[in-house]
Design a protein around this motif. Structure first.
Motif, short mmCIF file in Angstrom:
data_model
loop_
_atom_site.label_atom_id
_atom_site.label_comp_id
_atom_site.label_asym_id
_atom_site.label_seq_id
_atom_site.Cartn_x
_atom_site.Cartn_y
_atom_site.Cartn_z
N UNK A 1 0.80 -1.22 0.00
CA UNK A 1 0.00 0.00 0.00
C UNK A 1 0.84 1.28 0.00
N UNK A 2 2.18 1.14 -0.05
CA UNK A 2 3.08 2.29 -0.08
C UNK A 2 2.87 3.23 1.11
N UNK A 3 2.36 2.70 2.20
CA UNK A 3 2.08 3.50 3.42
C UNK A 3 1.19 4.69 3.10
N UNK A 4 0.26 4.50 2.16
CA UNK A 4 -0.62 5.58 1.72
C UNK A 4 -2.06 5.08 1.68
N UNK A 5 -2.97 5.75 2.39
CA UNK A 5 -4.36 5.27 2.43
C UNK A 5 -5.02 5.16 1.06
N UNK A 6 -4.75 6.12 0.17
CA UNK A 6 -5.33 6.07 -1.17
C UNK A 6 -4.85 4.86 -1.94
N UNK A 7 -3.55 4.59 -1.86
CA UNK A 7 -3.00 3.41 -2.53
C UNK A 7 -3.56 2.13 -1.93
N UNK A 8 -3.79 2.14 -0.62
CA UNK A 8 -4.34 0.95 0.04
C UNK A 8 -5.74 0.65 -0.47
N UNK A 9 -6.55 1.68 -0.59
CA UNK A 9 -7.92 1.49 -1.09
C UNK A 9 -7.91 1.02 -2.53
N UNK A 10 -7.01 1.59 -3.34
CA UNK A 10 -6.92 1.15 -4.74
C UNK A 10 -6.48 -0.31 -4.82
N UNK A 11 -5.53 -0.69 -3.96
CA UNK A 11 -5.08 -2.09 -3.94
C UNK A 11 -6.21 -3.02 -3.53
N UNK A 12 -6.98 -2.61 -2.53
CA UNK A 12 -8.12 -3.43 -2.08
C UNK A 12 -9.16 -3.56 -3.18
N UNK A 13 -9.41 -2.47 -3.88
CA UNK A 13 -10.37 -2.48 -4.99
C UNK A 13 -9.93 -3.46 -6.08
N UNK A 14 -8.64 -3.45 -6.39
CA UNK A 14 -8.12 -4.36 -7.41
C UNK A 14 -8.23 -5.81 -6.95
N UNK A 15 -7.93 -6.06 -5.68
CA UNK A 15 -8.03 -7.42 -5.15
C UNK A 15 -9.46 -7.95 -5.23
N UNK A 16 -10.42 -7.10 -4.89
CA UNK A 16 -11.81 -7.53 -4.87
C UNK A 16 -12.37 -7.64 -6.29
N UNK A 17 -12.10 -6.64 -7.13
CA UNK A 17 -12.72 -6.59 -8.46
C UNK A 17 -12.00 -7.45 -9.50
N UNK A 18 -10.66 -7.35 -9.53
CA UNK A 18 -9.93 -8.05 -10.58
C UNK A 18 -9.44 -9.42 -10.13
N UNK A 19 -8.86 -9.48 -8.93
CA UNK A 19 -8.36 -10.77 -8.43
C UNK A 19 -9.47 -11.64 -7.85
N UNK A 20 -10.62 -11.03 -7.56
CA UNK A 20 -11.79 -11.73 -7.03
C UNK A 20 -11.46 -12.54 -5.77
N UNK A 21 -10.76 -11.86 -4.84
CA UNK A 21 -10.47 -12.52 -3.56
C UNK A 21 -11.77 -12.69 -2.78
N UNK A 22 -11.75 -13.64 -1.87
CA UNK A 22 -12.95 -13.94 -1.07
C UNK A 22 -13.10 -13.01 0.13
N UNK A 23 -11.97 -12.52 0.63
CA UNK A 23 -12.00 -11.64 1.81
C UNK A 23 -10.67 -10.90 1.88
N UNK A 24 -10.61 -9.91 2.78
CA UNK A 24 -9.42 -9.08 2.91
C UNK A 24 -8.84 -9.17 4.32
#
Length: 400
Positions: A75-98
């Motif tokens: 997340x590069x120690x950045x809240x915006x980057x963290x949210x973008x990473x979470x969005x990618x994990x959920x939408x593109x990687x289709x993870x089951x949970x975070x």
């Protein structure tokens, strides 16, 4: 015509695959977001702890016959980057949970993301009380003892010192601010005549140790409450030793007994500080011995506190998945409320009332032993004993 039918069938099959949750494909995907580049001292051992847990779970047949897979993002120690990473994990990687996060403000950002996207999130490490109280929501649970809990572990011994004039030093972001506020609140209740003579709050990772130490010394405190960690702690200790800040003064220090932060101090390690930490070399319980042996066998290294957190977060998710019978968000929420999990620190429970685990911590004193910092005279404090009443929690936490 035959080719068109085949193409249509292939597209339909692909669409079905993309629409299916990862768990249906024979694997349960756990999305993990953390500040690996910014906080390697804690998070490299943390990652190894997760790897050991995944290896043990999969070697035992996985969960319901499905293997566990980690999908990790920085997340590069950045809240915006963290949210973008979470969005990618959920939408593109289709993870089951975070799961994941280290810094408190990033943990809060993903707590809000979980609420907005209705996805299950286990905050592994961030300590701010807001994650389970003021900003708590039904989708978020937390493993580590919160800031309030860790401060409450130290306050009885701090109050017993009977020191009147206290100085505070903490990193100027959510975690440091909440730790300082909690310490003042709990100490004032335990010792009404206490005085707080100065507060130094340098930016995280940018401490000007010389000026901070001088300002603390100028306030002539009887004792110091320190919340600095990592490289900031090393600079603070070095400058404090040089200028005699700690001589004949009590120091109460969050996190300093963790090997991640105590080991790098080496021969500069302070003597006699009251700390929270992890004396891995002296914990003589069956569950910790088994964990320690497995970790040393796999990595030929000793664990840090981050290792415990990484390992226990994955084991918590595994226990929740087994109880839920599915990675479905609502089923996971129901499973985690009151969930009991075996960890290297013993059995913990995720409380239904605020989604906080009862994992505790070790409190003791630092000692410079042959040029190496260790914890001595330590004891384990059960997290359940340092949490406020249900009535207090109800006032702090919004209704789900």
């Amino acid at each position: 015509m035959h080719t068109k039918r085949m193409l249509a069938a292939a597209i339909a099959a692909l669409a079905t695959t993309l629409a299916s949750p990862a768990g249906a494909q024979g694997v349960i995907k756990i999305g993990e977001v953390n500040s690996y580049k910014a906080q390697p001292a804690f998070l490299e051992p943390y990652r190894k702890g997760m790897e050991l847990a995944v290896e043990q779970i999969n070697a035992a047949g996985g969960i319901g016959g499905k293997k566990v897979e980690l999908v990790i993002r920085d997340d590069n120690a950045n809240p915006g980057d963290a949210v973008r990473a979470a969005e990618e994990l959920v939408s593109r990687e289709r993870v089951d949970l975070l799961t994941g996060t280290f810094l408190s403000h990033i943990g809060l950002a993903l707590t809000d993301f979980a609420k907005q996207k209705k996805v299950f999130f286990l905050a592994a490490e961030p300590l701010t009380d807001k994650i389970t109280w003021q900003n708590g929501n039904r989708y978020t649970f937390r493993l580590r003892p919160s800031t309030y809990m860790q401060v409450a572990m130290l306050v009885p011994d701090a109050a017993a010192m009977k020191k009147k004039r206290w100085a505070l030093v903490y990193p100027n972001y959510e975690y440091g601010q909440s730790a300082a506020a909690t310490f003042k609140e709990l100490m004032k209740a335990a010792q009404p005549d206490i005085e707080f003579v100065t507060e130094q709050a340098p930016p995280l990772g940018k401490v000007d140790a010389g000026s901070v130490v001088q300002a603390l010394a100028d306030s002539k405190p009887d004792a110091i409450f320190n919340v600095l960690f990592g490289a900031d702690l090393s600079k603070f200790v070095r400058e404090g030793n040089t200028r005699g800040l700690f001589k004949d003064r009590e120091v109460v220090s969050l996190l300093t007994g963790e090997p991640e932060y105590l080991d790098p101090l080496k021969d500069e390690s302070p003597n006699g500080w009251l700390v929270t930490g992890y004396p891995w070399y002296g914990i003589d319980t069956p569950e910790h011995k088994a964990f320690l042996a497995a970790y040393q066998k796999k990595f030929d290294d000793y664990p840090r506190l981050g290792t415990i957190v990484g390992y226990s977060s994955i084991m918590s998710l595994a226990a929740g998945l087994k109880k839920a019978g599915s990675p479905d968000t609502e089923k996971m929420i129901a499973a985690f409320r009151g969930l009991e999990v075996d960890t290297p620190f013993g059995k913990i429970t995720y409380r239904p009332q605020d989604h906080q685990s009862t994992m505790g911590g070790y409190v003791g004193r630092t000692k410079n032993e042959g040029g190496k910092g260790v914890m001595v005279d330590y004891r384990y404090v059960d997290g359940a004993t340092v949490l406020p009443s249900d009535e207090v929690v109800k006032k702090l936490r919004p209704a789900d």
